[in-house]
Enzyme design. Structure first.
Site, short mmCIF file in Angstrom:
data_model
loop_
_atom_site.label_atom_id
_atom_site.label_comp_id
_atom_site.label_asym_id
_atom_site.label_seq_id
_atom_site.Cartn_x
_atom_site.Cartn_y
_atom_site.Cartn_z
N ALA A 35 -4.81 2.62 15.19
CA ALA A 35 -4.91 1.39 14.40
C ALA A 35 -3.91 1.44 13.26
CB ALA A 35 -6.32 1.23 13.86
N ASP A 36 -3.19 0.35 13.01
CA ASP A 36 -2.32 0.32 11.84
C ASP A 36 -3.09 -0.27 10.66
OD1 ASP A 36 -2.24 -2.46 12.05
OD2 ASP A 36 -0.34 -2.48 13.12
N SER A 37 -2.43 -0.34 9.51
CA SER A 37 -3.15 -0.76 8.30
C SER A 37 -3.70 -2.19 8.42
CB SER A 37 -2.22 -0.65 7.09
OG SER A 37 -1.10 -1.49 7.27
N ASP A 39 -4.72 -3.62 11.23
CA ASP A 39 -5.90 -3.52 12.10
C ASP A 39 -7.13 -3.12 11.28
OD1 ASP A 39 -4.57 -4.02 14.54
OD2 ASP A 39 -3.90 -1.94 14.65
#
Lengths: 77, 412
Positions: A35-37, A39
């Site tokens: 997950a990126d920031s 997400d």
């Protein structure tokens, strides 16, 4: 705990599009669930709605694993 | 020395079909893609018709989870770009990716996303606005996504010049290859702005046809009874490539792009100058760029919006530039069938122009019933025509006074 985890898991699976068996209490959002920031921000919004609570930005920054989220929710409900 | 640039791949999403061959067959058959809007409640709107993309299968191009974070306009662009790359056979690899670029514009961008989040903001407060709102909304995101998905790492940009957007994108991409900054470019435009806010805005400008009871007859470019354009949506993306690069990999070549011109009206925010002088300057520049004489042009894919002003001033501009030859060349407006795709119009129409050259068939201007004395050229009325143009021009003009024209040539 089990019930909270099940609900959290279902949101994570839906939002992040990951396999259910990857979502363990030890799984980290960044590395294990990819997950990126953005997400994570979106996920926290979903969780706030689902559990009717507010997770402050400071608290959100401390969250690293699925277990962190479940614990936080359990303690603040 | 300038490099020659050719077209080797085509991809579309349109109200007349979501692939090039369906789209082209419908265009030649003279079918209208305009219908009553069913996807949301239009009962309070003065305009209730549009050219909507139907049966768009986003899952053919994107994982559904991914698609949720990509606005409809960028989804269309991804679909069209994917088709175009497949069609061209261009293999974007580690060793050529820096020389393949993307230039896909949008006139409006992710207005669906913007509206949804504005409702969230008003009803639930700023903490509920999606972190994906900005990257879904910004109009350059089609180029961004296509680059991410295809791996193209070369020149990357996006034009935003209203209804001239994608002709500018294709023209600019052509020049990027011509001057040697890339070997191939995925170029075109996309739009998905059929929402109540945009319809209300365009309708209140009196720009749209209000022929709600006869959707398929509403877009009638150059007809005396035209009463405005019909909004539509979709995307058109083509693969442009240097001739050398295309030949070296044995690519099928559809056509060559040989001229590009653009100009500004310096006149009014939305109205074209009555004499069509801005359109004239863009077309003239394209001719000069192609090193052609006016009589070399056989066919014009007109901007032809079906507004009172455009069709008259575009006709005047054509007559001014081409003189007597204006009465000999053929002109048609795809918008009579697909409506006005705004920022995607030039991309889709450039693709129709390529097909016109390749197939030797001029698509018609449908709904041409009553001649307008001020629009007295050959608009290929109602029926497609067999003819083999060698050189074709495609025009796009946008609010703000942006005018763009490109010239394509049959490849032999």
């Amino acid at each position: 705990m089990a019930d909270t985890f099940t609900r959290v898991k279902s949101i994570i699976v839906d939002r992040l599009g990951v396999d259910e068996d990857k979502v363990t209490l030890d799984a980290t959002f960044k590395d294990d669930l990819q997950a990126d920031s953005l997400d994570v921000v979106e996920l926290i919004m979903e969780l706030e709605d689902e559990f009717d609570l507010e997770i402050s930005d400071e608290e959100a920054e401390k969250i690293s694993t699925v277990g962190d989220v479940v614990t936080y929710i359990e303690q603040h409900q | 020395m300038k490099r020659r640039v050719v077209i080797t791949g085509l991809g579309v999403v349109t109200p007349l079909g979501n692939d090039v061959s369906t789209f082209w067959d419908n265009l030649v058959a003279g079918r209208s893609g305009i219908s009553r809007i069913e996807s949301f409640d239009v009962s309070s709107l003065p305009v209730q018709i549009a050219g909507q993309v139907k049966e768009f299968e986003v899952e053919k191009y994107l994982d559904p989870k991914e698609a949720r974070r990509i606005d409809r306009f960028a989804q269309f662009a991804i679909a069209a770009a994917t088709q175009a790359v497949e069609d061209s056979g261009l293999d974007i690899r580690e060793d050529n990716a820096d020389r393949v670029g993307v230039y896909i514009g949008s006139g409006i961008g992710g207005i669906h996303t913007l509206l949804e989040n504005h409702i969230v903001l008003r009803e639930r407060g700023p903490r509920r606005v999606s972190p994906f709102m900005i990257p879904m909304m910004i109009a350059n995101m089609a180029s961004g996504h296509v680059s991410i998905l295809t791996g193209a790492r070369g020149p990357n940009s996006a034009s935003v010049s209203a209804c001239a957007t994608s002709t500018n994108a294709i023209g600019d991409a052509f020049k990027i290859i011509e001057r040697g900054a890339a070997d191939a470019m995925l170029a075109g435009g996309s739009e998905a702005a059929i929402v109540d806010l945009a319809i209300a805005g365009f309708a209140n400008m009196k720009a749209l046809s209000t022929r709600n009871d006869e959707p398929t007859r509403a877009s009638r470019p150059f007809d005396k009874d035209r009463d405005g354009f019909v909004m539509s949506e979709g995307a058109g993306v083509m693969v442009l490539e240097s001739l050398d690069h295309a030949l070296a990999r044995g690519a099928r070549i559809y056509a060559e792009i040989i001229g590009y011109g653009m100009s500004g009206d310096a006149y009014h925010i939305t109205a074209t100058p009555p004499d069509g002088s801005g359109a004239y300057r863009a077309m003239r520049q394209a001719l000069e760029d192609a090193n052609l004489r006016p009589e070399d042009v056989d066919y014009i894919n007109a901007h032809g919006t079906s507004t009172e002003l455009n069709d008259k001033s575009e006709t005047l501009a054509i007559k001014e530039l081409f003189g007597e030859h204006a009465y000999r060349l053929a002109i048609s407006s795809n918008k009579s069938m697909i409506g006005h795709m705004l920022g995607a119009a030039g991309g889709v129409e450039a693709i129709a122009t390529v097909k016109t050259l390749v197939e030797g068939t001029l698509p018609p201007t449908i709904n041409y019933e009553t001649p307008d004395p001020e629009c007295d050229l050959d608009y290929v009325p109602n029926q497609a025509r067999k003819a083999q143009p060698e050189v074709a021009m495609s025009n796009s003009f946008g609010f703000g006074g942006h005018n763009a024209a490109i010239i394509l040539k049959r490849y032999s």
